[in-house]
Design an enzyme around this catalytic site. Structure first.
Site, PDB file in Angstrom:
ATOM      1  N   LYS A 132       0.837  -1.199   0.000  1.00 37.66           N
ATOM      2  CA  LYS A 132       0.000   0.000   0.000  1.00 37.66           C
ATOM      3  C   LYS A 132       0.871   1.248   0.000  1.00 37.66           C
ATOM      4  O   LYS A 132       1.920   1.280   0.648  1.00 37.66           O
ATOM      5  CB  LYS A 132      -0.901  -0.048   1.230  1.00 37.66           C
ATOM      6  CG  LYS A 132      -1.980   1.017   1.327  1.00 37.66           C
ATOM      7  CD  LYS A 132      -2.854   0.732   2.541  1.00 37.66           C
ATOM      8  CE  LYS A 132      -3.948   1.749   2.743  1.00 37.66           C
ATOM      9  NZ  LYS A 132      -4.793   1.403   3.923  1.00 37.66           N
ATOM     10  N   SER A 168      -9.558   1.219   3.211  1.00 37.52           N
ATOM     11  CA  SER A 168      -8.741   2.068   2.363  1.00 37.52           C
ATOM     12  C   SER A 168      -7.671   1.323   1.569  1.00 37.52           C
ATOM     13  O   SER A 168      -7.039   1.884   0.682  1.00 37.52           O
ATOM     14  CB  SER A 168      -8.054   3.153   3.204  1.00 37.52           C
ATOM     15  OG  SER A 168      -7.150   2.576   4.135  1.00 37.52           O
ATOM     16  N   SER A 193      -9.965  -1.319   7.079  1.00 35.48           N
ATOM     17  CA  SER A 193      -9.254  -1.030   5.833  1.00 35.48           C
ATOM     18  C   SER A 193      -8.482  -2.203   5.243  1.00 35.48           C
ATOM     19  O   SER A 193      -8.006  -2.119   4.121  1.00 35.48           O
ATOM     20  CB  SER A 193      -8.308   0.155   6.026  1.00 35.48           C
ATOM     21  OG  SER A 193      -9.037   1.341   6.169  1.00 35.48           O
TER      22      SER A 193
END
Length: 523
Positions: A110, A190, A214
């Site tokens: 990420k 996310s 997330s």
């Protein structure tokens, strides 16, 4: 259907020409679809392929599927050094040297984990060209273990802590990420790009981060196994933060086994993250011993009934999951439980304070490379930028900026109240009172249609209890609602990742619900 398509491609160019262009573009990389870490390692040992070839072919898939074709938009940066790293790892193998089970395994992380060879942006245009001076602790651990960091994943900007309304998977740097199962559906967030990249086999496994949902929500929406560890099991040093209390990174993969393998190389006490001190004696470097086919036998599992009832299709799958668990020797006990009133509000207050404190410290860690030094300068930048406020506001940043310090009474009281509610009066009490091994609940709803005007359409989920407690949870695919995957989550007490993997593996092996995405345009 996927296997039939691959077989048809082999028949010749005339029939292949009838297939979608994106499918043709990735034909020579089809061997990577759904491939596991163990299968990659076996291929390296048998010299069926090299690390360089596998890395190059994953990069081809990113080009064919992420940048072109269905244009999944899940990868912000591709690592220009990936092939050089792969070649060096091939040399090591030829010399009889292996760094372990992650040697030569292509990984996408990420884009809120620092990498010193690619920008780290959190999806925000203010950090578009920000290259940190050092790797994050976890990226360093991956590199030491022989993993090939092939790219950085798109995410909900600032890990979805910026606007009072937003679309998960949207960032100012890259725009909107698409769900690979149905392209006009949302990937959740996310860790949106991490979920999509792993699901579409753009990498062997991905890393996400979670503050509340997330990791597990995008794993749910993308048909993955996603593990949110106990806060402190993995270092957060070098990760753009939201919350010192709730933040953690975790692996997202197509199988429980791959997630377990990856988790083991990430643990370790880090002097730059005080919370990892508590992991000493509680962390392992190998979690694969928990992967037992009969791992469900004798387990007592508490079904949180209050997390049911928001979607009939999800409820139907949960009933089937209970039947499957019982068939494998587990006992399922239905429980009525809700977090104490006000707990989510306390958590939100904590997040506002810690976001201000943590992000200011992160900007300072960049030294003279930092484009802004605090939330006030960040908001001023966004006001002038042509992209940042086009769809969504920055209300959460404003609210965080208005808070004081971590010595404020409002913060300390909220922190104490939320932890007591989620731990002592929550997970700890439920497990003890009912003599349970783990808790279970549906992870979330099927993916909603992406909407940049009205934002996300959440209708249910179960991440908050474990997230606020800082305790571990894992989600595993439990079937499909129409063409959209959904998962079941298991939650345990602190440092019980092994028990979660045991339960998750037993369920996965008995049901095998994971199916590769086929990039349906709309549903």
């Amino acid at each position: 259907m996927k296997k039939i398509k691959i077989h048809v491609w082999a028949l010749g160019a005339m029939i292949a020409a009838c297939q979608p262009a994106t499918q043709n573009a990735k034909d020579d990389t089809a061997y990577l679809e759904e491939i596991t870490i163990a299968q990659l390692q076996e291929g390296y040992r048998a010299q069926t392929f090299t690390i360089e070839q596998v890395t190059a072919d994953y990069l081809k898939r990113i080009e064919a599927l992420d940048k072109n074709g269905p244009a999944l938009n899940s990868v912000i940066h591709v690592n220009a050094r990936a092939l050089d790293v792969a070649r060096q790892l091939d040399v090591e193998l030829k010399e009889g040297k292996s760094r372990g089970p992650m040697h030569g395994i292509p990984v996408i992380v990420k884009d809120n984990l620092n990498t010193n060879d690619m920008p780290t942006t959190a999806g925000a245009t203010v950090l578009r060209n920000s290259i940190p001076p050092t790797d994050s602790y976890l990226v360093k651990k991956l590199r030491e273990a022989g993993a090939v960091i092939i790219g950085k994943a798109n995410l909900s900007e600032w890990a979805n802590f910026r606007a009072d309304m937003s679309s998960s998977g949207w960032s100012g740097v890259l725009g909107q990420t698409k769900n690979p199962y149905v392209l006009d559906r949302n990937p959740c967030g996310s860790s949106s790009g991490s979920g999509v990249a792993a699901s579409a086999s753009l990498c062997a496994i991905a890393l996400g981060t979670e503050t509340n949902g997330s990791i597990v929500c995008p794993s749910n929406a993308n048909g993955l196994v996603g593990l949110k560890p106990t806060v402190g099991l993995l270092s957060r040093a070098g990760i753009i933060p939201i919350s010192e209390t709730q933040d953690t990174a975790g692996p997202m993969g197509r199988t429980v086994t791959d997630v377990a393998i990856c988790l083991g190389v990430l643990t370790g006490v880090d002097s730059n993250d005080a919370k990892t001190q508590a992991s000493a004696g509680n962390a392992l470097t190998d979690y694969t011993s928990f992967l037992k086919a009969d791992g469900l036998r004798g387990k007592r599992i508490g079904l949180l009934k209050n997390n049911l009832g928001y979607h009939a299709g999800v409820d139907t799958l949960m009933k089937k999951a209970v039947v499957d668990l019982k068939a494998q020797g587990a006992e399922v006990i239905e429980i009525d439980f809700s977090l104490e009133r006000g707990t989510n509000g306390y958590s939100f207050t904590v997040l506002l304070y810690e976001f201000k404190d943590g992000l200011t410290k992160y900007f300072a860690s960049l030294g003279d490379r930092a484009p802004v030094k605090d939330l006030a300068e960040l908001m001023a930048f966004n006001q002038k930028d042509s992209i940042e406020l086009r769809y969504f506001d920055q209300q959460l940043v404003k609210m965080a900026h208005a808070k004081g310090t971590l010595q404020d009474k409002e913060y300390t009281e909220a922190l104490a109240a939320m932890l007591k509610a989620a731990r002592e009066n929550g997970i700890d009490k439920l497990l003890a009172d009912h003599q349970l091994d783990v808790l279970m609940a549906p992870t979330g709803s099927p993916a909603w249609k992406t909407d940049l005007i009205n934002g996300d359409h959440f209708i249910g989920g179960s991440s908050s209890l474990a997230a606020i407690a800082g305790y571990p949870s894992i989600t595993v695919p439990m079937g499909f609602v129409d063409a959209l995957p959904v998962g079941v989550s298991f939650t345990a007490g602190a440092w019980q990742e092994g028990k979660l993997l045991e339960v998750a593996y037993g369920y996965e092996q008995a049901t095998r619900h994971r199916k590769a995405p086929t990039f349906i345009p709309s549903r």
